[in-house]
Design a protein around this motif. Structure first.
Motif, PDB file in Angstrom:
ATOM      1  N   HIS A  24      50.795  44.265  37.084  1.00 46.84           N
ATOM      2  CA  HIS A  24      51.061  45.230  38.168  1.00 46.84           C
ATOM      3  C   HIS A  24      50.962  46.626  37.795  1.00 46.84           C
ATOM      4  O   HIS A  24      50.641  47.712  38.442  1.00 46.84           O
ATOM      5  CB  HIS A  24      52.792  44.833  38.532  1.00 46.84           C
ATOM      6  CG  HIS A  24      53.172  45.798  39.751  1.00 46.84           C
ATOM      7  ND1 HIS A  24      52.714  45.541  40.962  1.00 46.84           N
ATOM      8  CD2 HIS A  24      54.206  46.738  39.916  1.00 46.84           C
ATOM      9  CE1 HIS A  24      53.388  46.274  41.862  1.00 46.84           C
ATOM     10  NE2 HIS A  24      54.162  46.976  41.278  1.00 46.84           N
ATOM     11  N   GLY A  40      54.797  37.138  41.771  1.00 48.95           N
ATOM     12  CA  GLY A  40      55.195  36.547  43.215  1.00 48.95           C
ATOM     13  C   GLY A  40      56.683  36.478  43.535  1.00 48.95           C
ATOM     14  O   GLY A  40      57.422  36.473  44.425  1.00 48.95           O
ATOM     15  N   GLU A  67      46.179  44.085  38.608  1.00 53.06           N
ATOM     16  CA  GLU A  67      46.015  42.866  39.279  1.00 53.06           C
ATOM     17  C   GLU A  67      45.042  41.936  38.693  1.00 53.06           C
ATOM     18  O   GLU A  67      44.550  40.819  39.222  1.00 53.06           O
ATOM     19  CB  GLU A  67      45.414  43.133  40.796  1.00 53.06           C
ATOM     20  CG  GLU A  67      46.405  43.706  41.750  1.00 53.06           C
ATOM     21  CD  GLU A  67      47.753  42.813  41.616  1.00 53.06           C
ATOM     22  OE1 GLU A  67      47.752  41.744  41.881  1.00 53.06           O
ATOM     23  OE2 GLU A  67      48.848  43.590  41.555  1.00 53.06           O
ATOM     24  N   ARG A 123      51.440  42.683  47.932  1.00 55.98           N
ATOM     25  CA  ARG A 123      51.730  42.395  46.492  1.00 55.98           C
ATOM     26  C   ARG A 123      52.632  43.743  45.866  1.00 55.98           C
ATOM     27  O   ARG A 123      53.290  43.240  44.847  1.00 55.98           O
ATOM     28  CB  ARG A 123      50.506  42.415  45.826  1.00 55.98           C
ATOM     29  CG  ARG A 123      49.395  41.476  46.146  1.00 55.98           C
ATOM     30  CD  ARG A 123      48.265  41.308  45.339  1.00 55.98           C
ATOM     31  NE  ARG A 123      47.270  40.406  45.836  1.00 55.98           N
ATOM     32  CZ  ARG A 123      46.202  40.272  45.019  1.00 55.98           C
ATOM     33  NH1 ARG A 123      46.036  40.720  43.666  1.00 55.98           N
ATOM     34  NH2 ARG A 123      45.380  39.291  45.467  1.00 55.98           N
ATOM     35  N   HIS A 128      57.018  43.447  48.989  1.00 59.78           N
ATOM     36  CA  HIS A 128      57.648  42.280  48.346  1.00 59.78           C
ATOM     37  C   HIS A 128      59.299  42.068  48.526  1.00 59.78           C
ATOM     38  O   HIS A 128      59.728  41.055  49.069  1.00 59.78           O
ATOM     39  CB  HIS A 128      57.367  42.266  46.848  1.00 59.78           C
ATOM     40  CG  HIS A 128      57.728  41.089  46.195  1.00 59.78           C
ATOM     41  ND1 HIS A 128      58.931  40.913  45.536  1.00 59.78           N
ATOM     42  CD2 HIS A 128      56.844  39.842  46.071  1.00 59.78           C
ATOM     43  CE1 HIS A 128      59.044  39.495  45.211  1.00 59.78           C
ATOM     44  NE2 HIS A 128      57.846  38.714  45.565  1.00 59.78           N
TER      45      HIS A 128
END
Ligand code: 4AD
Ligand code: MG
Length: 431
Positions: A24, A40, A67, A123, A128
């Motif tokens: 991230h 996730g 990523e 993402r 999120h």
């Protein structure tokens, strides 16, 4: 060395585990590198020390791009400073796929750019958190209605008639016939209530509204309960219990997300039944006192009016008994005052506006036929609905809660476009 997910790391304190994750963000200083990992299910910091992992692997870690996907192995330790409460001391990692030039960087981006990259924007930490709050509201909805003995019923999406007004319908062809995308499952839910007593639906609805505001989507999700043998007041009680249950569940189960969203918790903690009620008549008076001289009895309230009314209360407020003329054809007139309807809108605090519209329904066949005429509703499409008043008609009530407006309010998000995974807006059908 077991595989786990970030949401489950608390079960593995002191153990070495492997997590499939994405990079991230990262930073390094001297002999230590910090990887912000997401899988996730959550976000965790991974710490790599050059002395433990060796020079070659350490240099590889420093070169990891945003990523990039990888398997990370390490020991779970407590970290009281992080919202999660844990971090990972990384002992090894294997790159699965290297991401090059990920378009959404930690710097600021414009809204249109982010909306064009919605498939990737999901993402990010804030998006999120919003989707997790949405998921919790859906979970709490099923929990609430299942516990109260409601049956989940799925109304059709392709329909032959309009429930909420003909100007906002999406038209399509159904072989040789005309068909419309559902604006509301209500009419079908009324049939279901006569078959199952207490029912609720949860599904997509479509409004071809040319509105471009922070509260309007073209496609949105609605929860529509419908209850046989319940009057207007009974329905308001169900609504305040339901909304209180949502708020309580999110406060309890989305602590990390609410922190990521920087949500003011004190206002959420106040959401507890009963909610205040104000009649439309009194709301008009209140607006006059607040300087809205222009609004006259018989006119519908706009967003600024709703916000002004909501400001007088620190909980959601029901505005009840609207003029019959500005409401839908199926609403039951108040027997003591037939120019107003047995209905209510629930207005959320903090400027989020109407989250619920509901009413007691007309149960008298003759009155319903008369309302049909007044609203020019003709044709076979509505005949079945009249028959509900012909065979054992009973008093019944129901309401519709807009999921995205509720998520926006509970999560403290300015615009509903961020409360649905792939928003359909006036000028947006991509991605
Ligand atoms: O007030 P509405 O139009 O009510 C009905 O559709 C009734 N048939 C419901 C029922 O009694 N079964 O819509 C209900 C809720 C609104 O309060 C709002 O929260 C949401 O649906 N809503 C929208 N949300 C996002 N975008 C839009 N364009 C919306 N229109 C309504
Ligand atoms: Mg409404």
């Amino acid at each position: 060395m077991g595989k786990t997910t970030i949401q489950d790391v608390s079960k593995h304190l002191g153990e070495e585990v492997t997590i499939g994750a994405w990079i991230h963000n990262k930073r390094s200083s001297g002999k230590i590198a910090f990887l912000q990992l997401r899988d996730g299910t959550g976000f965790i910091q991974g710490v790599i020390s050059k002395n433990d992992i060796g020079e070659e692997k350490f240099d590889q870690a420093k070169g990891l791009t945003q990523e990039t996907s990888l398997f990370v192995t390490g020991t779970i330790v407590e970290d009281t400073r992080s919202p999660l409460g844990f971090e990972m001391q990384i002992s090894d990692f294997t790159i699965i796929h290297e991401a090059e030039d990920y378009p959404i960087t930690p710097k600021e981006h414009g809204t249109e750019f982010l909306m064009d990259h919605r498939h990737l924007w999901l993402r990010s930490k804030k998006q999120h958190a919003i989707m997790k709050v949405r998921n919790e509201i859906i979970r709490a909805t099923y929990e609430f209605f299942n516990e109260q003995g409601y049956v989940k019923i799925d109304p059709p999406i392709l329909t032959g008639s309009s429930a909420e007004g003909t100007t906002e319908l999406f038209h399509t062809k159904y072989f040789d016939e005309d068909a419309y995308l559902s604006q509301s499952g209500q009419l079908y839910m009324e049939a279901a209530a006569m078959a199952f007593n207490k029912v609720f639906s949860f599904g997509p609805t479509f409004r071809a509204e040319k509105s471009k505001t922070r509260r309007h989507l073209i496609e949105f999700w609605m929860i529509e309960p419908e209850m046989a043998f319940m009057d207007h007041d009974d329905s308001l009680e169900v609504q305040e219990q339901y909304v209180s249950h949502i708020a309580k569940s999110v406060l309890q189960n989305c602590k990390v997300e609410l922190e990521a969203l920087d949500r003011d918790l004190t206002s959420l903690q106040k959401i507890e039944a009963p909610f205040p009620r104000i009649t439309y008549d009194d709301a008009v008076k209140l607006l006059h006192e607040k300087g809205f001289e222009d609004i006259e009895w018989g006119e519908d309230f706009g967003a600024p009016h709703e916000t002004a009314i909501a400001e007088s209360f620190d909980k959601p407020v029901f505005i009840t008994h609207y003029p019959l003329d500005i409401k839908a054809f199926y609403m039951k007139p108040d027997p003591e005052r037939p120019d107003v309807a047995l209905c209510a809108d629930l207005i959320a605090p903090e400027g989020y506006g109407e989250i619920i519209g509901g009413s007691q329904r007309i149960d008298d066949l003759e009155l319903m036929e008369q309302r049909y005429k007044e609203h020019d509703l003709t044709g076979d499409a509505y005949q079945w609905y009249l028959q509900l008043r012909q065979y054992g008609s009973v008093p019944h009530s129901g309401f519709g809660l807009g999921l995205e407006r509720t998520v926006a309010w509970i999560a403290g998000v300015e615009h509903v476009r961020e409360t649905i995974p792939f928003p359909r807006l006036l000028n947006r059908l991509y991605p």
